[in-house]
Write an enzyme that holds these catalytic residues in place. Structure first.
Site, mmCIF file in Angstrom:
data_model
loop_
_atom_site.group_PDB
_atom_site.id
_atom_site.type_symbol
_atom_site.label_atom_id
_atom_site.label_comp_id
_atom_site.label_asym_id
_atom_site.label_seq_id
_atom_site.Cartn_x
_atom_site.Cartn_y
_atom_site.Cartn_z
ATOM 1 N N GLN A 17 70.393 29.084 -0.166
ATOM 2 C CA GLN A 17 71.609 28.437 0.312
ATOM 3 C C GLN A 17 72.838 29.351 0.273
ATOM 4 O O GLN A 17 73.839 29.058 0.915
ATOM 5 C CB GLN A 17 71.863 27.157 -0.509
ATOM 6 C CG GLN A 17 70.766 26.132 -0.301
ATOM 7 C CD GLN A 17 70.952 24.891 -1.155
ATOM 8 O OE1 GLN A 17 70.441 24.830 -2.264
ATOM 9 N NE2 GLN A 17 71.685 23.907 -0.661
ATOM 10 N N HIS A 111 63.369 27.132 -5.839
ATOM 11 C CA HIS A 111 64.335 26.122 -5.389
ATOM 12 C C HIS A 111 64.093 25.858 -3.898
ATOM 13 O O HIS A 111 64.748 26.439 -3.029
ATOM 14 C CB HIS A 111 65.775 26.582 -5.645
ATOM 15 C CG HIS A 111 66.782 25.473 -5.527
ATOM 16 N ND1 HIS A 111 67.657 25.121 -6.530
ATOM 17 C CD2 HIS A 111 67.038 24.606 -4.515
ATOM 18 C CE1 HIS A 111 68.410 24.110 -6.133
ATOM 19 N NE2 HIS A 111 68.059 23.767 -4.904
ATOM 20 N N ASN A 155 62.616 23.385 -8.926
ATOM 21 C CA ASN A 155 63.762 22.502 -8.700
ATOM 22 C C ASN A 155 63.321 21.191 -8.055
ATOM 23 O O ASN A 155 62.638 21.196 -7.030
ATOM 24 C CB ASN A 155 64.773 23.182 -7.775
ATOM 25 C CG ASN A 155 65.987 22.303 -7.527
ATOM 26 O OD1 ASN A 155 66.776 22.077 -8.441
ATOM 27 N ND2 ASN A 155 66.127 21.789 -6.321
ATOM 28 N N GLU A 156 63.715 20.103 -8.663
ATOM 29 C CA GLU A 156 63.411 18.770 -8.125
ATOM 30 C C GLU A 156 61.951 18.663 -7.720
ATOM 31 O O GLU A 156 61.616 18.404 -6.558
ATOM 32 C CB GLU A 156 64.359 18.412 -6.969
ATOM 33 C CG GLU A 156 65.810 18.337 -7.458
ATOM 34 C CD GLU A 156 66.784 17.785 -6.440
ATOM 35 O OE1 GLU A 156 66.439 17.720 -5.243
ATOM 36 O OE2 GLU A 156 67.908 17.411 -6.849
HETATM 37 C C1 BGC Z 1 69.280 20.251 -4.194
HETATM 38 C C2 BGC Z 1 70.274 21.205 -3.558
HETATM 39 C C3 BGC Z 1 71.076 20.460 -2.498
HETATM 40 C C4 BGC Z 1 71.809 19.332 -3.195
HETATM 41 C C5 BGC Z 1 72.743 18.548 -2.304
HETATM 42 C C6 BGC Z 1 69.776 18.867 -4.449
HETATM 43 O O1 BGC Z 1 68.800 17.974 -4.069
HETATM 44 O O2 BGC Z 1 68.707 20.818 -5.347
HETATM 45 O O3 BGC Z 1 69.567 22.295 -3.020
HETATM 46 O O4 BGC Z 1 71.938 21.294 -1.813
HETATM 47 O O5 BGC Z 1 70.870 18.441 -3.731
HETATM 48 O O6 BGC Z 1 72.075 17.830 -1.317
#
Ligand code: BGC
Length: 420
Positions: A17, A111, A155-156
């Site tokens: 990003q 990520h 991540n998530e």
């Molecule tokens: C993610 C980010 C994303 C942010 C805002 C999260 O789910 O880890 O990569 O930019 O939310 O949408």
């Protein structure tokens, strides 16, 4: 305010990003496909691959003491089993820049974006992916692990579960991989002189990432556990955890069962994989309200909506921290933030969210840090550069950074509390 000693006050970014030019990743391929679902490609992003020193220095000037960023697998391992020493040296430099600025780094190893080759091999539906991911994590940590006090594996890790709920399973499954594999097929056909199906004649494809199947979710959970072991072996002092997207699930009368199921899908189902972790990374942006006939759309809650269409609801963070504490692990808020063009609303969001964190801490919840998402206005995946989450604005034509008042607000709280 009463935050524990050593509390981490930071902001977060993710490689794809902000870095720019992530050409070996699957997202790059998807963004640049004709008819892409992305409103624009990531391109040079915030040129953070080059400007990381100044960005990290900015965080320090603001009064923050921590930075969460991610290492890009597609750069470190651009072809299967072939590691880039240059990419590893780059991330070593980023970690040195943190040290020089008195910033504690928290590093995410995955990520969202994948090396393109991984997705072509089936990505998070391929049984071999946990081994491959653990090997990559082990390599990174052997090289630079001693400089990494905190590592988040994935991540998530639960995002597939959340997206599947939002769009319904079935259709979503494999779209991301198909899109990338489709590109690879086209390239092969072009190489062989046969005519490729122009991508624009195919239905638009490519949807976030990960998997939408139960098997895939198991693979992700296994990948986390294997990566944790590989990280520990290579760098025993590094604390390891996973990050989860946790919505504050609220039930109206009649919606209790459905609400419990949603929470189980996003949190409880991940507990076995997190056994033995050092912490949980909690990521929260809003709430979801469940009535007798299912989820109530954010637009129908009557609340203020953000640029993402989420309800402005900073109280959600306190609720999810209290719930996540049930796992018995220390918590870090690894992401919390708002996309808005009105920076006074960001300041208000942070003020309310931190009030909630403080209340939870005072009541004994073990929260050890807060990372605002995001340090910079950056590439918001399919929505491109339109939503602005940053504490710092970026003029992408000049790459000039402008500090917003909300950054000074968060830095002020951080500075006062870090000294306390
Ligand atoms: C993610 C980010 C994303 C942010 C805002 C999260 O789910 O880890 O990569 O930019 O939310 O949408």
């Amino acid at each position: 305010m009463s935050f524990p000693e050593g509390f981490l006050w930071g902001a977060a970014t993710a490689a794809h990003q902000v870095e720019g030019g992530n050409v070996n990743s699957d997202f790059w391929a998807l963004e640049n496909q004709p008819g892409s679902m992305f409103v624009e490609p990531s391109g040079d992003a915030c040129d953070h691959y080059r400007l990381y020193r100044q960005d990290i220095a900015l965080l320090s000037v603001l009064g923050l003491n921590a930075y969460r960023f991610s290492i890009e697998w597609a750069r470190v391992e651009p072809a299967p089993g072939r590691y880039s020493q240059s990419a590893l040296a780059h991330y070593a430099e980023v970690l040195r820049a943190c040290r020089d600025q008195g910033i504690t780094p928290m590093v995410t190893l995955h990520h969202f974006s994948n090396p393109r080759w991984l997705t072509e091999l089936g990505g998070w539906e391929n049984e071999d992916t946990p081994d491959r991911f653990a090997a990559y994590c082990g390599t990174v940590m052997r090289e630079i692990g001693p400089m990494i006090p905190y590592a988040c594996t994935i991540n998530e890790a639960n995002i597939g579960e959340i997206i599947r709920r939002l769009i319904g399973s079935g259709e979503g499954r494999d779209l991301h991989r198909e899109a990338v594999v489709g590109l690879a097929d086209d390239r092969a056909k072009m190489g062989a002189g046969t005519e490729a199906t122009p991508a624009r004649q195919r239905p638009p494809r490519g949807i976030f990432l990960f998997t939408f199947s139960d098997e895939g979710l198991d693979i992700i959970r296994r990948a986390h556990a294997q990566a944790r072991d590989a990280i520990r072996q290579a760098s025993p002092a590094t604390k390891v955890g996973i990050t989860l997207a946790l919505q504050d699930v609220q039930a109206q009368p009649g919606g209790e069962n459905a609400a419990d199921e949603i929470w189980a899908g996003q949190f409880t189902d991940f507990l076995p994989a997190m056994e033995g972790d050092d912490f949980i990374g909690v990521q929260n942006y809003s709430r979801v309200v469940v009535g007798p006939s299912g989820e109530i759309a954010a637009a129908d809650t009557g609340g203020e909506l953000t640029q993402m269409g989420y309800e402005f609801y900073p109280q959600a963070l306190e609720a999810v921290l209290r719930r996540a504490a049930a796992a018995g692990l220390p918590l870090f808020v690894t992401e919390n933030g708002i996309a808005t063009g009105d920076d006074t609303r960001r300041t208000e969001f942070i003020r309310q969210a931190l009030g909630g964190v403080e209340r939870a801490v005072v009541d004994g919840t073990d929260v050890r840090g807060y990372f605002y998402w995001s340090a910079l206005d950056n590439f918001e995946w399919m929505l491109g550069y339109r939503p602005t989450f940053g504490l710092v604005a970026v003029d992408r034509a000049t790459q000039r950074r402008t500090i917003k008042d909300s950054a000074r607000f968060l830095g002020g709280i951080a500075g006062r509390n870090a000294l306390a």
